[in-house]
Design a protein around this motif. Structure first.
Motif, PDB file in Angstrom:
ATOM      1  N   HIS A   1      -8.369  13.545   9.458  1.00 63.33           N
ATOM      2  CA  HIS A   1      -7.405  12.520   9.854  1.00 63.33           C
ATOM      3  C   HIS A   1      -6.658  12.981  11.104  1.00 63.33           C
ATOM      4  O   HIS A   1      -6.658  14.167  11.445  1.00 63.33           O
ATOM      5  N   LEU A   2      -6.067  12.036  11.758  1.00 63.28           N
ATOM      6  CA  LEU A   2      -5.235  12.304  12.939  1.00 63.28           C
ATOM      7  C   LEU A   2      -3.811  11.894  12.610  1.00 63.28           C
ATOM      8  O   LEU A   2      -3.589  10.817  12.041  1.00 63.28           O
ATOM      9  N   GLU A   3      -2.856  12.752  12.963  1.00 67.92           N
ATOM     10  CA  GLU A   3      -1.468  12.401  12.655  1.00 67.92           C
ATOM     11  C   GLU A   3      -0.562  12.700  13.847  1.00 67.92           C
ATOM     12  O   GLU A   3      -0.258  13.858  14.118  1.00 67.92           O
TER      13      GLU A   3
ATOM     14  N   ALA B   1      -3.546   8.189   4.282  1.00 65.06           N
ATOM     15  CA  ALA B   1      -2.777   7.806   5.468  1.00 65.06           C
ATOM     16  C   ALA B   1      -1.327   7.654   5.040  1.00 65.06           C
ATOM     17  O   ALA B   1      -1.032   7.044   4.009  1.00 65.06           O
ATOM     18  N   ARG B   2      -0.425   8.210   5.823  1.00 62.51           N
ATOM     19  CA  ARG B   2       0.955   8.229   5.371  1.00 62.51           C
ATOM     20  C   ARG B   2       1.920   8.004   6.537  1.00 62.51           C
ATOM     21  O   ARG B   2       1.569   8.167   7.705  1.00 62.51           O
ATOM     22  N   LEU B   3       3.114   7.665   6.170  1.00 61.92           N
ATOM     23  CA  LEU B   3       4.209   7.505   7.128  1.00 61.92           C
ATOM     24  C   LEU B   3       5.352   8.380   6.634  1.00 61.92           C
ATOM     25  O   LEU B   3       5.693   8.336   5.453  1.00 61.92           O
ATOM     26  N   GLY B   4       5.908   9.177   7.539  1.00 63.64           N
ATOM     27  CA  GLY B   4       6.923  10.108   7.066  1.00 63.64           C
ATOM     28  C   GLY B   4       8.041  10.327   8.054  1.00 63.64           C
ATOM     29  O   GLY B   4       7.987   9.903   9.216  1.00 63.64           O
ATOM     30  N   ALA B   5       9.051  10.974   7.553  1.00 66.26           N
ATOM     31  CA  ALA B   5      10.202  11.344   8.387  1.00 66.26           C
ATOM     32  C   ALA B   5      10.690  12.709   7.947  1.00 66.26           C
ATOM     33  O   ALA B   5      10.474  13.118   6.802  1.00 66.26           O
ATOM     34  N   SER B   6      11.314  13.406   8.869  1.00 64.73           N
ATOM     35  CA  SER B   6      11.817  14.743   8.527  1.00 64.73           C
ATOM     36  C   SER B   6      13.169  14.972   9.183  1.00 64.73           C
ATOM     37  O   SER B   6      13.502  14.364  10.206  1.00 64.73           O
TER      38      SER B   6
ATOM     39  N   GLN C   1      14.534  22.055   5.712  1.00 63.78           N
ATOM     40  CA  GLN C   1      13.892  20.832   6.205  1.00 63.78           C
ATOM     41  C   GLN C   1      13.680  19.882   5.032  1.00 63.78           C
ATOM     42  O   GLN C   1      13.175  20.297   3.981  1.00 63.78           O
ATOM     43  N   ALA C   2      14.074  18.656   5.213  1.00 68.40           N
ATOM     44  CA  ALA C   2      13.832  17.619   4.211  1.00 68.40           C
ATOM     45  C   ALA C   2      12.821  16.635   4.787  1.00 68.40           C
ATOM     46  O   ALA C   2      12.996  16.156   5.914  1.00 68.40           O
ATOM     47  N   THR C   3      11.765  16.379   4.055  1.00 64.79           N
ATOM     48  CA  THR C   3      10.766  15.425   4.534  1.00 64.79           C
ATOM     49  C   THR C   3      10.512  14.381   3.457  1.00 64.79           C
ATOM     50  O   THR C   3      10.672  14.648   2.263  1.00 64.79           O
ATOM     51  N   ALA C   4      10.126  13.216   3.914  1.00 62.09           N
ATOM     52  CA  ALA C   4       9.705  12.144   3.012  1.00 62.09           C
ATOM     53  C   ALA C   4       8.432  11.555   3.578  1.00 62.09           C
ATOM     54  O   ALA C   4       8.362  11.239   4.772  1.00 62.09           O
ATOM     55  N   ASN C   5       7.417  11.457   2.756  1.00 68.02           N
ATOM     56  CA  ASN C   5       6.150  10.884   3.197  1.00 68.02           C
ATOM     57  C   ASN C   5       5.690   9.854   2.180  1.00 68.02           C
ATOM     58  O   ASN C   5       5.607  10.150   0.977  1.00 68.02           O
ATOM     59  N   ALA C   6       5.394   8.672   2.682  1.00 69.03           N
ATOM     60  CA  ALA C   6       4.914   7.598   1.815  1.00 69.03           C
ATOM     61  C   ALA C   6       3.485   7.253   2.213  1.00 69.03           C
ATOM     62  O   ALA C   6       3.192   7.085   3.401  1.00 69.03           O
ATOM     63  N   GLN C   7       2.642   7.157   1.223  1.00 70.38           N
ATOM     64  CA  GLN C   7       1.255   6.785   1.513  1.00 70.38           C
ATOM     65  C   GLN C   7       1.194   5.294   1.804  1.00 70.38           C
ATOM     66  O   GLN C   7       1.732   4.484   1.050  1.00 70.38           O
ATOM     67  N   HIS C   8       0.557   4.939   2.910  1.00 69.18           N
ATOM     68  CA  HIS C   8       0.404   3.507   3.203  1.00 69.18           C
ATOM     69  C   HIS C   8      -1.042   3.064   3.108  1.00 69.18           C
ATOM     70  O   HIS C   8      -1.359   1.885   3.288  1.00 69.18           O
ATOM     71  N   GLY C   9      -1.940   3.998   2.901  1.00 61.40           N
ATOM     72  CA  GLY C   9      -3.339   3.607   2.787  1.00 61.40           C
ATOM     73  C   GLY C   9      -4.208   4.840   2.686  1.00 61.40           C
ATOM     74  O   GLY C   9      -3.729   5.959   2.465  1.00 61.40           O
ATOM     75  N   SER C  10      -5.479   4.613   2.877  1.00 62.27           N
ATOM     76  CA  SER C  10      -6.415   5.733   2.831  1.00 62.27           C
ATOM     77  C   SER C  10      -7.660   5.363   3.622  1.00 62.27           C
ATOM     78  O   SER C  10      -7.867   4.208   3.992  1.00 62.27           O
ATOM     79  N   TYR C  11      -8.453   6.373   3.884  1.00 60.20           N
ATOM     80  CA  TYR C  11      -9.700   6.170   4.625  1.00 60.20           C
ATOM     81  C   TYR C  11     -10.870   6.409   3.680  1.00 60.20           C
ATOM     82  O   TYR C  11     -10.879   7.377   2.919  1.00 60.20           O
TER      83      TYR C  11
ATOM     84  N   ASN D   1       6.471  10.861  11.562  1.00 58.23           N
ATOM     85  CA  ASN D   1       5.037  11.078  11.674  1.00 58.23           C
ATOM     86  C   ASN D   1       4.311   9.937  10.981  1.00 58.23           C
ATOM     87  O   ASN D   1       4.844   9.351  10.018  1.00 58.23           O
ATOM     88  N   PHE D   2       3.161   9.587  11.474  1.00 62.79           N
ATOM     89  CA  PHE D   2       2.395   8.560  10.761  1.00 62.79           C
ATOM     90  C   PHE D   2       0.916   8.680  11.085  1.00 62.79           C
ATOM     91  O   PHE D   2       0.531   9.057  12.187  1.00 62.79           O
ATOM     92  N   THR D   3       0.132   8.391  10.075  1.00 59.23           N
ATOM     93  CA  THR D   3      -1.308   8.373  10.255  1.00 59.23           C
ATOM     94  C   THR D   3      -1.695   6.954  10.640  1.00 59.23           C
ATOM     95  O   THR D   3      -1.421   6.020   9.892  1.00 59.23           O
ATOM     96  N   PRO D   4      -2.303   6.769  11.812  1.00 60.16           N
ATOM     97  CA  PRO D   4      -2.584   5.406  12.262  1.00 60.16           C
ATOM     98  C   PRO D   4      -3.558   4.696  11.316  1.00 60.16           C
ATOM     99  O   PRO D   4      -4.486   5.327  10.808  1.00 60.16           O
ATOM    100  N   PRO D   5      -3.341   3.438  11.103  1.00 63.07           N
ATOM    101  CA  PRO D   5      -4.215   2.689  10.198  1.00 63.07           C
ATOM    102  C   PRO D   5      -5.483   2.213  10.894  1.00 63.07           C
ATOM    103  O   PRO D   5      -5.849   1.037  10.832  1.00 63.07           O
ATOM    104  N   ALA D   6      -6.128   3.114  11.590  1.00 59.12           N
ATOM    105  CA  ALA D   6      -7.377   2.781  12.275  1.00 59.12           C
ATOM    106  C   ALA D   6      -8.468   3.636  11.660  1.00 59.12           C
ATOM    107  O   ALA D   6      -8.383   4.869  11.664  1.00 59.12           O
ATOM    108  N   GLY D   7      -9.468   2.984  11.113  1.00 57.23           N
ATOM    109  CA  GLY D   7     -10.474   3.659  10.308  1.00 57.23           C
ATOM    110  C   GLY D   7     -11.164   4.809  11.008  1.00 57.23           C
ATOM    111  O   GLY D   7     -11.423   5.848  10.416  1.00 57.23           O
ATOM    112  N   SER D   8     -11.455   4.670  12.282  1.00 59.58           N
ATOM    113  CA  SER D   8     -12.230   5.709  12.950  1.00 59.58           C
ATOM    114  C   SER D   8     -11.457   7.013  13.072  1.00 59.58           C
ATOM    115  O   SER D   8     -12.036   8.049  13.372  1.00 59.58           O
ATOM    116  N   LEU D   9     -10.150   6.963  12.844  1.00 60.44           N
ATOM    117  CA  LEU D   9      -9.324   8.161  12.999  1.00 60.44           C
ATOM    118  C   LEU D   9      -9.209   8.971  11.717  1.00 60.44           C
ATOM    119  O   LEU D   9      -8.612  10.027  11.708  1.00 60.44           O
ATOM    120  N   GLY D  10      -9.765   8.457  10.628  1.00 58.42           N
ATOM    121  CA  GLY D  10      -9.669   9.189   9.373  1.00 58.42           C
ATOM    122  C   GLY D  10     -10.883   8.937   8.500  1.00 58.42           C
ATOM    123  O   GLY D  10     -11.609   7.949   8.666  1.00 58.42           O
TER     124      GLY D  10
END
Lengths: 202, 307
Positions: free
Chosen positions: B258-260, B294-299, B54-64, B280-289
Motif C-alpha cells: 500500500h501507499l500512504e 486502507a485507513r485515514l488517521g491523525a496524530s 504521540q497519540a494517533t487515531a486510525n480509522a479503516q475506510h476500506g481495503s484492497y 495520513n491516509f491511504t488513497p482509495p485508488a485500487g492500483s495503489l494497494g
C-alpha cells in the motif's frame, strides 16, 4: 550480497567517524600553526575591501568572531544581544566581527543583512570558507575570541539559548570576554555551539 | 455522500490546511528544516536526548483486494485504532542515537449487524538505532547518510491470543521483527529531502498447529520538509510498503502493498519543546494497494528535548 552490504555500511561509517573534526590538526599546512593560518586568512568587508584576519584582529587586544547565517534562527534571535554586547565592550580593548562563510553568501547579501539588522559591527565575507575551515567551524552563531596573535582563547556559543531567548541564559561569550580582559582563562573555553549547520564549501 | 466526493473533501481540506500554514507564516522563511520535522522520535541538531508522547487515531475506510481493487468498508462496520506511544531517544554519541517506543493500543471494532467491541493493552515495543556516518551539510554536495536498524518485540497481545469475537483486544503482531535500512538526506535552502529505505523480516513462528514463515517487508519513504518560518515546519511524506507472500504450513499466501501519504506540521514552542500534528491516509485508488487495509488517521505528538 548481505555481507557486501554490511561491509559497505561499515566502511561508510568508518569514513564518517574518522573525518577530522579539527582542521587545526590536519597536515595540509604542516609548517603553519593554527594561529598563523587564522591570521593569514582573508576576509572581504561590505565595501569590497579585502583584509587579512591578522589586520582585522590587530586593532584590539581581543576580537570576538561570530559566524553568521542569514537564515539561521539562532543568529536572528541573538542579533539584539550581540548588538548589546558590542555596545557594552565598544570602549574596551575588544572588537566584535560577524563572519559569513556559507557558500551562497555574497557581498550584496551581506550589505543587505548588515543594514536590515542594524549591525554596528563589521559583517565580513569569508569567501570559500577559508577561515571557517581553519577554525573548524560547523555551525552558525559559533563564537570565538582571538588574541592579536590569532590564538583562540574561547570557542563555543554566544550563550545557552538557541532560537528562544530566556532571561536566565548563561552568557558564555560575554563571560569569556570578561575573563580574557582580566587575564583569566574563560570557562568553559570550548563549549558546544548551538546554531544551525553551515552550508560550507568543502 | 459518494466515496469520490468524500475523498475530494478530505484532499481539499489538506490543501487548504497547507496553504493556510504557508501563507500565514509569522516570520521570514527559516532555514533548517530538520529530521525532527519528519518524525518526532529523531533528535534535532545538538540535542542529546528527548522524551515524547504521540497519540494517533486510525480509522479503516476500506481495503484492497488481491486484484488491487479498492472497496469501501461495508456499511455498519468500523475499525478504529487509538494508540498512545511513549518514546525516548538518547544520543549516545554525536552520530548515533537510539530510541525506545512503548505503545498502548485501544481498538474499537464492529462488523455489520454486531455490537461494537473494545480491546486495549500494551502494544509491541520497538527499539531503533540510527547512525549517521555522514551528517547533513557535513560536506558540500554530499547528502547526509544514515544507517537505521530496529527490533520489534512481541510484547502486545498476539492475534491468536485475542479473546474478543472480532479480535479487538489484539494489540500486537505476536512476532519478533528485525529491520535495517539506509537513509539519504539533503538540504536545499529551507527544504529538506529525505529518502529512507528499510527492509525487515519477522521471525518464523508456530501459531497453535500452524507454522508461519514471513517474507521480507520493504518500505521506502520519501519525505520533503520545509521550514515555513523559524518556528513552523511542514513535511510531506509518501510511504510505500510491500510485504512478500508468507508461507503458512508450506502454502504460499499473497503479497500485500500500500501507499500512504502523510502531512506533518511541527511547531517549536521552545528550544526544548515542540508539538507535531499530522494526518495520513491511504488513497482509495485500487492500483495503489493490494491485500491491505486502507485507513485515514491523525496524530499529535509532544516532544521534550535536552541539549
Amino acid at each position: 550480497m548481505g555481507r557486501g552490504w554490511l561491509v559497505g555500511c561499515c566502511l561508510l561509517f568508518t569514513l564518517g567517524a574518522c573525518t577530522p573534526r579539527d582542521p587545526a590538526h590536519t597536515p595540509s599546512h604542516p609548517r603553519l600553526t593554527q594561529a598563523e593560518r587564522v591570521l593569514a586568512s582573508d576576509v572581504v568587508d561590505t565595501q569590497s575591501r579585502t583584509h587579512s584576519v591578522g589586520d582585522l584582529v590587530s586593532t584590539k587586544a581581543w576580537t570576538a568572531l561570530v559566524f553568521f547565517s542569514a537564515t539561521c534562527p539562532t543568529v536572528s534571535a541573538h542579533d539584539a544581544r550581540l548588538i548589546a554586547l558590542w555596545d557594552a565592550v565598544r570602549n574596551h580593548d575588544v572588537g566584535l566581527v560577524m563572519v559569513a562563510s556559507e557558500r551562497d553568501a555574497s557581498l550584496a547579501m551581506l550589505r543587505h543583512e548588515s543594514a536590515s539588522r542594524g549591525y554596528p559591527f563589521p559583517l565580513v565575507w569569508d569567501r570559500n570558507g577559508q577561515l571557517a575551515a581553519v577554525l573548524g567551524v560547523r555551525y552558525a552563531s559559533q563564537a570565538f575570541i582571538l588574541s592579536r596573535a590569532g590564538e583562540v582563547a574561547y570557542a563555543g556559543s554566544i550563550d545557552s539559548d538557541r532560537r528562544f531567548l530566556h532571561d536566565d541564559a548563561t552568557p558564555y561569550l560575554r563571560d569569556a570576554i570578561t575573563a580574557v580582559e582580566q587575564g583569566q582563562r574563560p570557562a568553559p573555553a570550548d563549549d558546544a555551539a548551538y546554531g544551525c549547520a553551515l552550508a560550507l564549501e568543502r | 455522500m459518494s466515496s469520490s466526493r468524500r475523498w475530494a473533501g478530505v484532499g481539499g481540506a489538506l490543501v487548504a490546511l497547507s496553504t493556510a500554514l504557508l501563507t500565514s507564516r509569522a516570520s521570514a522563511q527559516g532555514c533548517c528544516a530538520s529530521g525532527s520535522s519528519l518524525t518526532p522520535i529523531r533528535l534535532d541538531l545538538h540535542e542529546r536526548a528527548l522524551v515524547g508522547v504521540q497519540a494517533t487515531a486510525n480509522a479503516q475506510h476500506g481495503s484492497y483486494s488481491d486484484a488491487a481493487e479498492y472497496r469501501s468498508i461495508p456499511d455498519g462496520a468500523s475499525d478504529l485504532e487509538l494508540r498512545q506511544t511513549l518514546f525516548a531517544t538518547f544520543g549516545a554519541w554525536s552520530r548515533v542515537q537510539g530510541s525506545l517506543l512503548v505503545p498502548w493500543v485501544e481498538t474499537r471494532r464492529n462488523a455489520a449487524g454486531t455490537p461494537s467491541e473494545w480491546g486495549a493493552g500494551l502494544g509491541d515495543l520497538t527499539l531503533a538505532v540510527r547512525g549517521e556516518p555522514i551528517q547533513l551539510l557535513e560536506y558540500a554536495n554530499v547528502p547526509g547518510v544514515a544507517i537505521v536498524a530496529s527490533v520489534v518485540a512481541p510484547t502486545g497481545t498476539a492475534p491468536e491470543a485475542a479473546e474478543n469475537l472480532l479480535g479487538s483486544d489484539a494489540t500486537g503482531a505476536g512476532v519478533w521483527r528485525l529491520g535495517g535500512g539506509i537513509a539519504f538526506e539533503q538540504a536545499y535552502d529551507a527544504f529538506l529531502v529525505n529518502l529512507t529505505t528499510t527492509a525487515s523480516l519477522a521471525l518464523p513462528r508456530d501459531v497453535q498447529m500452524t507454522q508461519v514463515s514471513y517474507a521480507p517487508r520493504w518500505n521506502a519513504t520519501l519525505g520533503v520538509g520545509y521550514a515555513a518560518s523559524h518556528y513552523w515546519h511542514l513535511a510531506l511524506l509518501a510511504s510505500f510498503e510491500y510485504e512478500g507472500a508468507p508461507k503458512i504450513n508450506g502454502v504460499t499466501g499473497r503479497p500485500r502493498h500500500h501507499l500512504e501519504p502523510a502531512l506533518l506540521v511541527t511547531h517549536l514552542l521552545d528550544d526544548g519543546l515542540r508539538v507535531q500534528a499530522g494526518v495520513n491516509f491511504t488513497p482509495p485508488a485500487g492500483s495503489l494497494g493490494r491485500n491491505d487495509l486502507a485507513r485515514l488517521g491523525a496524530s499529535l505528538s509532544l516532544v521534550w528535548s535536552w541539549l
